[in-house]
Design an enzyme around this catalytic site. Structure first.
Site, short mmCIF file in Angstrom:
data_model
loop_
_atom_site.label_atom_id
_atom_site.label_comp_id
_atom_site.label_asym_id
_atom_site.label_seq_id
_atom_site.Cartn_x
_atom_site.Cartn_y
_atom_site.Cartn_z
N GLU A 177 0.82 -1.22 0.00
CA GLU A 177 0.00 0.00 0.00
C GLU A 177 0.85 1.27 0.00
O GLU A 177 1.26 1.74 1.05
CB GLU A 177 -0.94 0.02 1.22
CG GLU A 177 -1.83 1.26 1.26
CD GLU A 177 -2.82 1.30 2.43
OE1 GLU A 177 -2.75 0.41 3.31
OE2 GLU A 177 -3.65 2.21 2.46
N LYS A 219 -2.36 -1.87 -3.30
CA LYS A 219 -3.43 -1.03 -2.71
C LYS A 219 -3.04 0.43 -2.83
O LYS A 219 -2.40 0.98 -1.95
CB LYS A 219 -3.64 -1.42 -1.24
CG LYS A 219 -4.65 -0.55 -0.50
CD LYS A 219 -5.11 -1.18 0.80
CE LYS A 219 -6.02 -0.24 1.57
NZ LYS A 219 -6.69 -0.89 2.69
P1 13P Z 1 -9.36 4.04 4.01
O1 13P Z 1 -10.18 3.36 2.96
O2 13P Z 1 -10.20 4.65 5.10
O3 13P Z 1 -8.34 4.97 3.43
O4 13P Z 1 -8.56 2.89 4.76
C1 13P Z 1 -7.93 1.94 4.02
C2 13P Z 1 -6.71 1.52 4.72
O5 13P Z 1 -6.56 0.36 5.03
C3 13P Z 1 -5.68 2.52 5.00
O6 13P Z 1 -4.48 1.88 5.35
#
Ligand code: 13P
Length: 342
Positions: A177, A219
């Site tokens: 991510e 992500k």
């Molecule tokens: P949000 O969709 O609220 O941004 O959270 C996703 C997430 O896992 C952030 O690390």
């Protein structure tokens, strides 16, 4: 590393009509969320709220996996089953956030590096034994005053790649991510340029680290106008910019892209995903791994009172259904109107 196992879990996480529920808020973050509804944050209220989400009847139709926080992975649900057992019983894959948070990046004022590599192999092995089958690590990049710096882009990509390699060694699918934050007055063009840089560096480092691309998920943020940018891009412009940036940086060997919502309204997050999937088939599944955009309505409906649990569950299931429809580009405003009429 069992490559086949990793590939099959990664594909299950982005199965048709399904996406991931991110419920891995740290104890500090979930307290902030509970503060907004005037609910007390204790180990008991946290599991009560969270089990109401992932054990909502029928959730598995549109939720393939849930990302948990360390505390939750070790908790039991009300009927005494472990959280992992309860999730397995309803066909939802348990996952775990394994980073230990974004900390100040020395030498780069105002920027952060995500930590958590020390002892990660041992923690991953333990998480696998408890029942987790995938993991998440979040790197954060902020656009301000000529930043992000090269140092921030490089250090975070390197840490993401080291994490992903360790997770795969332990047979856990890594969700990688890199989040370029939407907060700021940057234009959509600037957001795209920074995201392209960050994602390119991530895949360069994943290659150096020997990460098996078919056994991971990306992500990313969507590419939007900064929250305080006077000119806000349309849904179509966001979809176009995000797809262009993905095509430029993400190898087609990666099975899925699961977007974060990042502070977008829940409806907008659904509309953006829908528009991307309407653009036709892509090399990767385009899905969701939303925290706030799946939970917002459920949280305010619950309001800390278990009497509101059925209504909160209905709110979660509605958002999950809408995002499930967005997986095939078949989401419509009528779906919201139908729910509002209930
Ligand atoms: P949000 O969709 O609220 O941004 O959270 C996703 C997430 O896992 C952030 O690390």
């Amino acid at each position: 590393m069992d490559k086949q196992h990793l590939e099959s879990i990664a594909r299950e996480l982005v199965a048709p009509h399904k996406g991931i529920l991110a419920a891995d808020e740290s104890t500090g973050t979930i307290k902030k969320r509970f503060d907004t509804i005037g609910a007390e944050s204790t180990a008991a209220t946290r599991i009560a709220y969270r089990e109401s989400l992932f054990l909502a009847e029928g959730a598995s139709q549109n939720i393939s996996g849930v990302i948990l926080y360390d505390e939750t992975l070790r908790q039991d649900v009300t009927d005494g089953r472990s959280v992992t057992q309860a999730l397995n019983d309803v066909g939802i894959i348990p996952g775990i956030k394994v980073d230990t948070g974004a900390k100040p990046l020395s030498g780069q004022d105002g920027e952060t590096i995500t930590e958590g590599l020390d002892g990660l192999r041992e923690r991953c092995k333990a998480y696998y034994d408890i029942g987790a089958r995938f993991t998440k690590w979040r790197a954060v990049y902020k656009i301000f005053d000529g930043k992000p710096s090269h140092g921030c882009i490089h250090a975070n990509a390197h840490a993401l790649a080291r994490y992903a390699a360790i997770a795969q060694e332990c047979n856990l699918v890594p969700i990688v991510e890199p989040e370029v934050l939407m907060e700021g007055d940057h234009t959509i063009e600037a957001y795209e340029a920074v995201s392209q840089w960050a994602w390119s560096e991530v895949f360069r480092q994943l290659f150096f680290a020997g990460v098996h691309l078919e056994g991971m998920l990306l992500k990313p943020n969507m590419i939007l106008s900064g929250t305080t940018c006077p000119q806000q891009a349309s849904v179509e412009e966001v979809a176009e910019a995000t797809l262009r940036c993905l095509h430029r940086t993400v190898p087609s060997a990666v099975p899925g892209v699961v977007f974060l919502s990042g502070g977008q309204s829940d409806i907008l997050a659904t509309q953006h995903l829908n528009a991307m999937n309407q653009a036709g088939p892509q090399p990767w599944e385009l899905s969701y791994s939303y925290g706030r955009a799946l939970q917002a309505a459920a949280l305010t409906t619950w309001a800390g009172d278990d009497a509101n649990r059925p209504a909160a569950q209905a709110a979660l299931l509605h958002r999950a259904r809408c995002n499930g429809a967005a997986r095939t580009g078949s989401y419509s405003a009528e779906m919201e109107a139908a729910q509002a009429a209930v």
